[in-house]
Design a protein around this motif. Structure first.
Motif, PDB file in Angstrom:
ATOM      1  N   MET A   1     122.835 -23.678 -31.093  1.00  0.00           N
ATOM      2  CA  MET A   1     122.398 -22.305 -31.068  1.00  0.00           C
ATOM      3  C   MET A   1     120.884 -22.204 -30.957  1.00  0.00           C
ATOM      4  SD  MET A   1     125.055 -20.663 -30.904  1.00  0.00           S
ATOM      5  CE  MET A   1     124.829 -18.942 -31.145  1.00  0.00           C
ATOM      6  N   GLY A   2     120.155 -23.198 -31.444  1.00  0.00           N
ATOM      7  CA  GLY A   2     118.710 -23.154 -31.338  1.00  0.00           C
ATOM      8  C   GLY A   2     118.242 -23.209 -29.896  1.00  0.00           C
ATOM      9  N   THR A   3     119.056 -23.813 -29.035  1.00  0.00           N
ATOM     10  CA  THR A   3     118.723 -23.876 -27.622  1.00  0.00           C
ATOM     11  C   THR A   3     118.657 -22.473 -27.029  1.00  0.00           C
ATOM     12  OG1 THR A   3     119.865 -25.982 -27.504  1.00  0.00           O
ATOM     13  CG2 THR A   3     119.392 -24.913 -25.421  1.00  0.00           C
ATOM     14  N   ALA A   4     119.503 -21.580 -27.495  1.00  0.00           N
ATOM     15  CA  ALA A   4     119.484 -20.201 -26.995  1.00  0.00           C
ATOM     16  C   ALA A   4     118.144 -19.546 -27.288  1.00  0.00           C
ATOM     17  CB  ALA A   4     120.625 -19.402 -27.615  1.00  0.00           C
ATOM     18  N   ALA A   5     117.594 -19.816 -28.439  1.00  0.00           N
ATOM     19  CA  ALA A   5     116.286 -19.252 -28.774  1.00  0.00           C
ATOM     20  C   ALA A   5     115.206 -19.844 -27.880  1.00  0.00           C
ATOM     21  CB  ALA A   5     115.947 -19.515 -30.235  1.00  0.00           C
ATOM     22  N   ARG A   6     115.311 -21.139 -27.605  1.00  0.00           N
ATOM     23  CA  ARG A   6     114.323 -21.781 -26.747  1.00  0.00           C
ATOM     24  C   ARG A   6     114.385 -21.247 -25.323  1.00  0.00           C
ATOM     25  NH1 ARG A   6     116.285 -27.266 -28.047  1.00  0.00           N
ATOM     26  NH2 ARG A   6     116.144 -27.194 -30.280  1.00  0.00           N
ATOM     27  N   LEU A   7     115.589 -21.124 -24.795  1.00  0.00           N
ATOM     28  CA  LEU A   7     115.743 -20.713 -23.404  1.00  0.00           C
ATOM     29  C   LEU A   7     115.464 -19.229 -23.196  1.00  0.00           C
ATOM     30  CD1 LEU A   7     118.945 -22.717 -22.424  1.00  0.00           C
ATOM     31  CD2 LEU A   7     116.571 -23.238 -21.874  1.00  0.00           C
ATOM     32  N   ASN A   8     115.988 -18.394 -24.072  1.00  0.00           N
ATOM     33  CA  ASN A   8     115.871 -16.954 -23.884  1.00  0.00           C
ATOM     34  C   ASN A   8     114.570 -16.393 -24.425  1.00  0.00           C
ATOM     35  OD1 ASN A   8     118.446 -16.889 -22.765  1.00  0.00           O
ATOM     36  ND2 ASN A   8     119.400 -16.620 -24.757  1.00  0.00           N
ATOM     37  N   GLY A   9     114.052 -16.983 -25.474  1.00  0.00           N
ATOM     38  CA  GLY A   9     112.864 -16.438 -26.111  1.00  0.00           C
ATOM     39  C   GLY A   9     113.138 -15.117 -26.801  1.00  0.00           C
ATOM     40  N   LEU A  41     112.376 -19.026 -35.269  1.00  0.00           N
ATOM     41  CA  LEU A  41     111.038 -18.712 -35.788  1.00  0.00           C
ATOM     42  C   LEU A  41     109.947 -19.294 -34.894  1.00  0.00           C
ATOM     43  CD1 LEU A  41     111.563 -19.191 -39.618  1.00  0.00           C
ATOM     44  CD2 LEU A  41     111.516 -17.058 -38.329  1.00  0.00           C
ATOM     45  N   THR A  42     110.259 -20.362 -34.180  1.00  0.00           N
ATOM     46  CA  THR A  42     109.274 -20.993 -33.308  1.00  0.00           C
ATOM     47  C   THR A  42     109.187 -20.312 -31.946  1.00  0.00           C
ATOM     48  OG1 THR A  42     109.641 -23.113 -34.381  1.00  0.00           O
ATOM     49  CG2 THR A  42     108.591 -23.181 -32.227  1.00  0.00           C
ATOM     50  N   PHE A  43     110.331 -19.976 -31.347  1.00  0.00           N
ATOM     51  CA  PHE A  43     110.337 -19.561 -29.948  1.00  0.00           C
ATOM     52  C   PHE A  43     110.504 -18.065 -29.712  1.00  0.00           C
ATOM     53  CE2 PHE A  43     111.650 -24.029 -29.827  1.00  0.00           C
ATOM     54  CZ  PHE A  43     110.672 -24.510 -28.983  1.00  0.00           C
ATOM     55  N   VAL A  44     110.912 -17.308 -30.702  1.00  0.00           N
ATOM     56  CA  VAL A  44     111.077 -15.863 -30.521  1.00  0.00           C
ATOM     57  C   VAL A  44     109.850 -15.168 -31.098  1.00  0.00           C
ATOM     58  CG1 VAL A  44     112.501 -13.863 -31.100  1.00  0.00           C
ATOM     59  CG2 VAL A  44     113.588 -16.049 -30.618  1.00  0.00           C
ATOM     60  N   ARG A  45     109.317 -14.205 -30.350  1.00  0.00           N
ATOM     61  CA  ARG A  45     108.126 -13.496 -30.820  1.00  0.00           C
ATOM     62  C   ARG A  45     108.417 -12.831 -32.160  1.00  0.00           C
ATOM     63  NH1 ARG A  45     106.252  -9.613 -26.167  1.00  0.00           N
ATOM     64  NH2 ARG A  45     108.223  -8.738 -26.823  1.00  0.00           N
ATOM     65  N   PHE A  46     107.399 -12.831 -33.028  1.00  0.00           N
ATOM     66  CA  PHE A  46     107.565 -12.308 -34.382  1.00  0.00           C
ATOM     67  C   PHE A  46     108.008 -10.851 -34.358  1.00  0.00           C
ATOM     68  CE2 PHE A  46     106.019 -10.553 -38.411  1.00  0.00           C
ATOM     69  CZ  PHE A  46     106.580 -11.451 -39.295  1.00  0.00           C
ATOM     70  N   ARG A  47     107.452 -10.054 -33.463  1.00  0.00           N
ATOM     71  CA  ARG A  47     107.804  -8.628 -33.433  1.00  0.00           C
ATOM     72  C   ARG A  47     109.236  -8.383 -32.973  1.00  0.00           C
ATOM     73  NH1 ARG A  47     103.975  -6.326 -28.774  1.00  0.00           N
ATOM     74  NH2 ARG A  47     103.197  -8.409 -28.533  1.00  0.00           N
ATOM     75  N   ASP A  48     109.872  -9.371 -32.335  1.00  0.00           N
ATOM     76  CA  ASP A  48     111.258  -9.227 -31.893  1.00  0.00           C
ATOM     77  C   ASP A  48     112.270  -9.638 -32.956  1.00  0.00           C
ATOM     78  OD1 ASP A  48     110.355  -8.343 -29.468  1.00  0.00           O
ATOM     79  OD2 ASP A  48     110.500 -10.310 -28.493  1.00  0.00           O
ATOM     80  N   LEU A  49     111.800 -10.168 -34.063  1.00  0.00           N
ATOM     81  CA  LEU A  49     112.701 -10.616 -35.124  1.00  0.00           C
ATOM     82  C   LEU A  49     113.183  -9.417 -35.943  1.00  0.00           C
ATOM     83  CD1 LEU A  49     110.731 -13.703 -36.449  1.00  0.00           C
ATOM     84  CD2 LEU A  49     112.707 -13.721 -34.925  1.00  0.00           C
ATOM     85  N   PRO A  50     114.392  -9.517 -36.497  1.00  0.00           N
ATOM     86  CA  PRO A  50     114.847  -8.456 -37.401  1.00  0.00           C
ATOM     87  C   PRO A  50     114.019  -8.489 -38.691  1.00  0.00           C
ATOM     88  CG  PRO A  50     116.493 -10.205 -37.241  1.00  0.00           C
ATOM     89  CD  PRO A  50     115.412 -10.535 -36.269  1.00  0.00           C
ATOM     90  N   PRO A  51     113.937  -7.357 -39.403  1.00  0.00           N
ATOM     91  CA  PRO A  51     113.083  -7.285 -40.602  1.00  0.00           C
ATOM     92  C   PRO A  51     113.384  -8.361 -41.645  1.00  0.00           C
ATOM     93  CG  PRO A  51     113.842  -5.102 -39.999  1.00  0.00           C
ATOM     94  CD  PRO A  51     114.556  -6.070 -39.101  1.00  0.00           C
ATOM     95  N   TRP A  52     114.654  -8.669 -41.879  1.00  0.00           N
ATOM     96  CA  TRP A  52     114.967  -9.668 -42.898  1.00  0.00           C
ATOM     97  C   TRP A  52     114.465 -11.046 -42.493  1.00  0.00           C
ATOM     98  CZ3 TRP A  52     118.005 -13.823 -41.628  1.00  0.00           C
ATOM     99  CH2 TRP A  52     118.785 -13.703 -40.463  1.00  0.00           C
TER     100      TRP A  52
END
Length: 87
Positions: A1-9, A41-52
């Motif tokens: 699943m971490g690959t999805a974060a890397r690829l999609n951002g 946490l590494t590959f997705v922009r901080f502002r795109d993360l959910p609040p929790w």
């Protein structure tokens, strides 16, 4: 699943479900879930993360910094003690 974060951002619905399952407060030791959180946490922009997950990211960062300071102080104390013991 971490690959999805890397690829999609960005968060995908599948990745979001894994993150919710492995989120803070859970005693999960699943390696894949932990990797998914780290990669997110590494590959997705901080502002795109959910609040929790934003709060979790801040807590992890603060905890890592405090641990680094603690270990640095412990190392310094150990060196001083070795010098004192040598006389």
């Amino acid at each position: 699943m971490g690959t999805a974060a890397r690829l999609n951002g960005a968060l995908t619905p599948e990745l979001y479900e894994v993150l919710r399952a492995a989120g803070p407060g859970r005693k999960s030791i699943a390696v894949n879930a932990v990797n998914a959180v780290d990669d997110t946490l590494t590959f997705v922009r901080f502002r795109d993360l959910p609040p929790w997950l934003k709060r979790w990211a801040v807590c992890v960062t603060v905890w890592d910094r405090l641990e680094a300071w603690w270990l640095r102080g412990e190392d310094a104390a150990r060196r001083v003690w070795q010098v004192v013991r040598r006389g």
